[in-house]
Design a protein around this motif. Structure first.
Motif, short mmCIF file in Angstrom:
data_model
loop_
_atom_site.label_atom_id
_atom_site.label_comp_id
_atom_site.label_asym_id
_atom_site.label_seq_id
_atom_site.Cartn_x
_atom_site.Cartn_y
_atom_site.Cartn_z
N THR A 231 -6.90 -4.31 8.40
CA THR A 231 -7.07 -3.64 9.71
C THR A 231 -6.53 -2.46 9.69
O THR A 231 -6.51 -2.26 8.83
CB THR A 231 -6.15 -4.80 10.91
OG1 THR A 231 -5.04 -4.62 9.99
CG2 THR A 231 -6.79 -6.41 10.71
N GLU A 232 -6.12 -1.87 10.45
CA GLU A 232 -6.44 -0.44 10.08
C GLU A 232 -4.94 0.20 10.64
O GLU A 232 -4.46 -0.53 11.11
CB GLU A 232 -6.85 0.28 12.09
CG GLU A 232 -6.65 1.58 11.62
CD GLU A 232 -7.57 2.21 12.86
OE1 GLU A 232 -8.65 1.83 13.86
OE2 GLU A 232 -7.92 3.81 12.81
N ARG A 233 -4.34 1.18 9.80
CA ARG A 233 -2.83 1.21 9.46
C ARG A 233 -3.09 2.67 10.70
O ARG A 233 -3.77 3.18 10.15
CB ARG A 233 -2.97 1.43 8.57
CG ARG A 233 -2.52 0.35 7.91
CD ARG A 233 -1.12 -0.42 7.42
NE ARG A 233 -0.27 0.78 7.39
CZ ARG A 233 0.34 0.55 6.32
NH1 ARG A 233 0.13 -0.09 5.09
NH2 ARG A 233 1.39 1.86 6.12
N LEU B 207 -8.59 3.92 0.67
CA LEU B 207 -7.96 3.50 1.22
C LEU B 207 -9.06 1.93 1.52
O LEU B 207 -10.16 2.05 2.47
CB LEU B 207 -7.30 3.40 2.26
CG LEU B 207 -5.35 3.31 2.19
CD1 LEU B 207 -4.85 4.02 3.73
CD2 LEU B 207 -5.37 3.05 0.57
N ILE C 22 -11.91 -0.11 6.84
CA ILE C 22 -10.85 -1.49 7.49
C ILE C 22 -11.95 -2.86 7.24
O ILE C 22 -13.91 -2.26 7.71
CB ILE C 22 -11.08 -1.20 9.09
CG1 ILE C 22 -10.32 0.33 8.97
CG2 ILE C 22 -10.71 -1.92 9.52
CD1 ILE C 22 -9.15 0.26 8.41
N LEU D 140 -8.58 -2.02 3.47
CA LEU D 140 -7.87 -2.30 4.19
C LEU D 140 -8.07 -3.75 5.17
O LEU D 140 -9.44 -2.99 5.29
CB LEU D 140 -7.15 -1.31 5.22
CG LEU D 140 -6.11 -0.13 4.47
CD1 LEU D 140 -6.12 0.77 6.09
CD2 LEU D 140 -5.10 -0.90 4.06
N GLN E 173 -10.28 6.09 4.38
CA GLN E 173 -10.55 4.94 4.64
C GLN E 173 -11.18 3.21 5.38
O GLN E 173 -12.22 3.85 6.16
CB GLN E 173 -8.45 4.13 5.45
CG GLN E 173 -8.83 4.56 7.28
CD GLN E 173 -7.90 3.80 7.45
OE1 GLN E 173 -6.92 2.95 7.53
NE2 GLN E 173 -6.89 5.19 8.42
N VAL F 205 0.93 -1.46 -0.12
CA VAL F 205 0.08 0.18 -0.03
C VAL F 205 1.13 1.41 0.02
O VAL F 205 0.77 2.45 -0.55
CB VAL F 205 -1.15 -0.56 1.05
CG1 VAL F 205 -1.28 1.37 1.14
CG2 VAL F 205 -2.26 -1.05 1.02
N GLU G 97 -5.83 -3.09 -0.37
CA GLU G 97 -4.44 -3.78 0.93
C GLU G 97 -5.29 -5.45 -0.75
O GLU G 97 -6.17 -5.88 0.12
CB GLU G 97 -4.48 -3.40 1.69
CG GLU G 97 -3.55 -4.72 2.29
CD GLU G 97 -3.47 -4.52 3.94
OE1 GLU G 97 -2.49 -4.52 4.21
OE2 GLU G 97 -4.82 -4.00 4.27
#
Ligand code: TXA
Ligand code: MG
Length: 318
Positions: free
Chosen positions: A251-253, A247, A265, A249, A263, A233, A297
């Protein structure tokens, strides 16, 4: 109109109208599977090419002989193990199924959906339901009544509201070649669970020229927004720096070094079942934000992770 009244759905279907129905996987756009005229409306509304056959939904495994014949013992075993549930079997078709349903093939796709509202509907009508996912051809599948309404508005007279879909991704499609099971489409029943019954399976879900199942088309499940799938990513964030980025994803970033607009999640705990359930709704939300790019992702390549990656890579295909 969105309704929870089965009676209204029975009346519309009996009159040859289309009704959107809830299933455990995604919402379907249903018609009387025995009526060529009713089924034709599905293709017209979805703008679906006639070469792309539909799935027939029946109320129980006991009804299989009404739609299929010469059923391999192995198919019956799978049906008994996984129905009602997200497994579609490709079997030799009965004459009762009009050619339009199967696009002229001598096989029919069939499953018993695992949703109480739709099962009680099927128990009250004297015909099975032909139903593809209730989205325009090629776009992201609907996992709520509201998604169907957004796509078709007044064009479908009735949306039967069974709440958000529990599985969130289409059924897994299994056919038989020389009586051996083959997976034609990865779906919400993980390949590994089928293999526990059958032993190692062949997966033939990528056929660019002549797709056996158009869920196999390279480009499918597509948002309108540009869409990329990656293991890395951060490199793509670098590439699109300064643009309006969404985004997607697992799991969270919280270590991102670039500003992003939004984003999604899929599962706070990294649970792939939960991620599958949330996938399409997250894609619908991202697509509504007028982003320049959605960066998704890649999931771990196991169980439903493989299924999610398959859908994401088709969404990202040129
Ligand atoms: O979970 C699901 O399967 C949902 C719900 C509504 O049941 N339905 C669904 O339908 O995903 P649809 O039309 O989006 O996908 C049906 C897939 C297509 O890829 C089609 O090509 C394949 O089933 N199919 C149908 N009949 C077939 C046949 N005779 N041989 C091979 N593939 C077939
Ligand atoms: Mg579909």
């Amino acid at each position: 109109m969105i309704t929870k009244r089965i009676e209204a759905a029975i009346e519309a279907l009996t009159n040859g109208e289309l009704v959107a129905i809830p299933t455990e996987t995604v919402y379907g756009l249903a018609a009387n599977a025995f009526s060529e005229q009713a089924v034709k409306k599905i293709f017209e509304l979805k703008k679906r090419p006639l070469y792309n056959p539909l799935i027939v939904h029946i109320k129980s495994v006991d009804d299989l002989p009404l739609v299929a014949r010469d059923i391999p013992e192995e198919a019956l075993q799978l049906a008994r193990a996984f129905w009602p549930g997200p497994l579609t079997l490709i079997l030799k078709k009965q004459k009762s199924i009009p050619d339009i349903v199967t696009s002229g093939k001598d096989t029919v796709a069939v499953r018993v959906p695992d949703h109480s509202l739709t099962l009680s509907l099927l128990n009250k009508i004297p015909f099975p339901l032909a139903a593809p996912s209730a989205n325009p051809f090629g776009s992201v599948s609907p996992t709520s009544a509201a998604h169907v309404q957004q796509y078709f508005g007044g064009e479908v007279s009735l949306v039967l509201d069974g709440g958000p879909c529990e599985k969130g991704i289409e059924s897994t499609i299994v056919g038989f070649e020389d009586n051996l099971p083959v997976i034609y489409r990865l779906g919400s029943l993980p390949a590994e669970e089928i293999e526990e019954k059958t032993g190692a399976l062949t997966i033939k879900n990528y056929d660019r020229k002549a797709p056996v199942a158009p869920g196999m088309l390279n480009k499918h499940y597509s948002p309108k927004t540009a869409f990329r799938l990656t293991r890395d990513v951060d490199t793509l964030l670098e590439e699109f720096a300064g643009q309006k980025i969404g985004l997607l994803l697992l799991t969270e970033r919280n270590d991102l070094r670039h500003a992003i607009a939004h984003q999604e999640i899929l599962s706070a705990t990294g649970n792939l079942t939960e991620a599958a359930r949330n996938l399409y709704a997250a894609m619908h939300r991202l697509d509504a934000l007028n982003l320049n790019i959605i960066i998704a992702e890649r999931m771990p390549e196991t169980g439903l992770g493989s299924t999610i990656n398959d859908k994401l890579s088709r969404a990202a295909a040129e």
